[in-house]
Design a protein around this motif. Structure first.
Motif, PDB file in Angstrom:
ATOM      1  N   PRO A  47       0.750  -1.404   0.067  1.00 10.98           N
ATOM      2  CA  PRO A  47      -0.001  -0.202  -0.017  1.00 10.98           C
ATOM      3  C   PRO A  47       0.755   1.457  -0.018  1.00 10.98           C
ATOM      4  CG  PRO A  47      -0.171  -1.071   2.236  1.00 10.98           C
ATOM      5  CD  PRO A  47       0.540  -1.995   0.978  1.00 10.98           C
ATOM      6  N   GLY A  48       2.161   1.162   0.695  1.00  8.25           N
ATOM      7  CA  GLY A  48       2.985   2.347   0.322  1.00  8.25           C
ATOM      8  C   GLY A  48       3.445   2.592  -0.563  1.00  8.25           C
ATOM      9  N   GLU A  49       4.014   1.612  -1.418  1.00  3.06           N
ATOM     10  CA  GLU A  49       4.783   1.760  -2.818  1.00  3.06           C
ATOM     11  C   GLU A  49       3.785   2.008  -3.660  1.00  3.06           C
ATOM     12  OE1 GLU A  49       8.033   2.049  -3.143  1.00  3.06           O
ATOM     13  OE2 GLU A  49       7.997   1.681  -0.927  1.00  3.06           O
ATOM     14  N   ARG A  50       2.484   1.614  -3.651  1.00  5.30           N
ATOM     15  CA  ARG A  50       1.322   1.853  -4.557  1.00  5.30           C
ATOM     16  C   ARG A  50       0.988   3.271  -4.730  1.00  5.30           C
ATOM     17  NH1 ARG A  50      -0.501  -0.731  -9.463  1.00  5.30           N
ATOM     18  NH2 ARG A  50       0.802  -2.398  -9.453  1.00  5.30           N
ATOM     19  N   ALA A  51       0.999   3.935  -3.559  1.00  5.96           N
ATOM     20  CA  ALA A  51       0.565   5.286  -3.283  1.00  5.96           C
ATOM     21  C   ALA A  51       1.467   6.132  -3.903  1.00  5.96           C
ATOM     22  CB  ALA A  51       0.363   5.417  -1.805  1.00  5.96           C
ATOM     23  N   LYS A  52       2.740   5.729  -3.759  1.00  8.46           N
ATOM     24  CA  LYS A  52       3.870   6.641  -4.270  1.00  8.46           C
ATOM     25  C   LYS A  52       3.918   6.436  -5.855  1.00  8.46           C
ATOM     26  CE  LYS A  52       6.602   5.541  -0.392  1.00  8.46           C
ATOM     27  NZ  LYS A  52       7.967   4.834   0.345  1.00  8.46           N
ATOM     28  N   LEU A  53       3.566   5.250  -6.314  1.00 10.32           N
ATOM     29  CA  LEU A  53       3.246   5.085  -7.800  1.00 10.32           C
ATOM     30  C   LEU A  53       2.127   6.013  -8.206  1.00 10.32           C
ATOM     31  CD1 LEU A  53       3.645   3.809 -10.430  1.00 10.32           C
ATOM     32  CD2 LEU A  53       2.174   1.898  -9.874  1.00 10.32           C
ATOM     33  N   TYR A  54       1.016   5.961  -7.565  1.00  5.82           N
ATOM     34  CA  TYR A  54      -0.096   6.821  -7.985  1.00  5.82           C
ATOM     35  C   TYR A  54       0.352   8.263  -8.119  1.00  5.82           C
ATOM     36  CZ  TYR A  54      -2.277   2.215  -7.529  1.00  5.82           C
ATOM     37  OH  TYR A  54      -2.492   0.986  -7.854  1.00  5.82           O
ATOM     38  N   TYR A  55       0.857   8.705  -6.832  1.00  4.01           N
ATOM     39  CA  TYR A  55       1.393  10.012  -6.862  1.00  4.01           C
ATOM     40  C   TYR A  55       2.189  10.542  -8.081  1.00  4.01           C
ATOM     41  CZ  TYR A  55       4.179  14.051  -5.422  1.00  4.01           C
ATOM     42  OH  TYR A  55       4.698  15.227  -5.302  1.00  4.01           O
TER      43      TYR A  55
END
Length: 274
Positions: A47-55
């Motif tokens: 969930p952390g890495e995915r959030a950074k990707l979407y950002y």
């Protein structure tokens, strides 16, 4: 109780009429998960890495929901939010297990910009006003899980669609706005995870009666779905499964909306595949 310091996002100010494209990340015990109609959850990544990707792809906002928080009576996302807030400079909303000012403050202190409340508000509506009075209405999101009824209309549910409240969704949305919610997150349980489009009747029914921003969630997979939600009155659209499965990204979604004339923010830099 002092309000937590707020991060400032000039491009996403209240006066900006652009439609917001939001990444929704449902989390269970540190895993990004997604199911269909809030059942049959599958792990979808970090969930952390995915959030950074979407950002980096250009998401306007990030929405985290701890799907088992009400069961354990606490939100477990503080570490994830703290980490992501240091690298993702867009508003972050966090929901799940928020039942009082203390739990709201814990999340706002680690980097959340807004808190989303569902279960606690259906049991004690005054929590909406308490959070709004303390931190401002812009930090208070009323989250509503809507289940279509056979006889028409929708019932507000809690605990990922498991528990009935007896509340009519539209009337509850109006009440929430009156109590100080600055925004409403309306999730269609029936469309959740289907990627077949949103419940536009639900969106229209809610937006017709409230004068605060409405985030539409449940069923969005392509730009056409977002277009339909916006034309039904939504001011923001949340995407989940389509993003997590890499069937689309924010660059593609933004281009599709721009093509049909829907105003969206133009990120200074959009990176795909980071």
């Amino acid at each position: 109780m002092e309000a937590a310091p707020q991060r400032i996002y000039p491009e996403l100010s209240a006066g900006n009429m652009n439609i917001r494209l939001i990444a929704r990340l449902d989390v269970k015990l540190q895993h990004l998960i997604k199911g269909v109609q809030m059942e049959g959850w599958r792990k979808m990544g970090n969930p952390g890495e995915r959030a950074k990707l979407y950002y980096h792809q250009g998401a306007d906002e990030l929405l985290y929901m701890d799907v088992v928080a009400s069961l354990y009576e606490r939100n477990n996302l503080t570490d994830i939010v703290r980490e992501v807030a240091q690298e993702a400079f867009v508003p972050i909303t966090v929901g799940g297990g928020i039942g009082d000012l203390k739990s709201a403050k814990q999340l706002l202190d680690v980097g959340a910009d807004k808190v989303a409340v569902n279960t606690a508000a259906t049991k004690r509506p005054a929590i909406l006003q308490e959070i709004s009075d303390t931190y401002g209405s812009q930090a208070m999101v009323l989250s509503i899980e809507a289940k279509r009824l056979p006889q028409g209309g929708w019932e507000a549910m809690t605990d990922n669609g498991r528990n009935h409240t007896g509340l009519d969704v539209v009337r509850w949305a109006v009440k929430g706005a009156e109590l100080g919610a600055g925004e409403i997150l309306i999730t269609s349980i029936d469309r959740d995870g289907t990627m077949k489009g949103m419940d536009t009747e639900l969106i229209e029914a809610v937006t017709r009666e409230v004068d605060i921003p409405v985030i539409a969630s449940g069923g969005a997979a392509v730009g056409t779905h977002a277009t339909e939600a916006v034309r039904s009155g939504a001011t923001a659209v949340a995407f989940a499964k389509a993003l997590h499965s890499d069937s689309t990204d924010f660059g593609k979604l933004r281009q599709e909306l721009q093509r049909v004339g829907i105003p969206v923010r133009t990120p200074k830099k959009v990176v795909v595949g980071v």
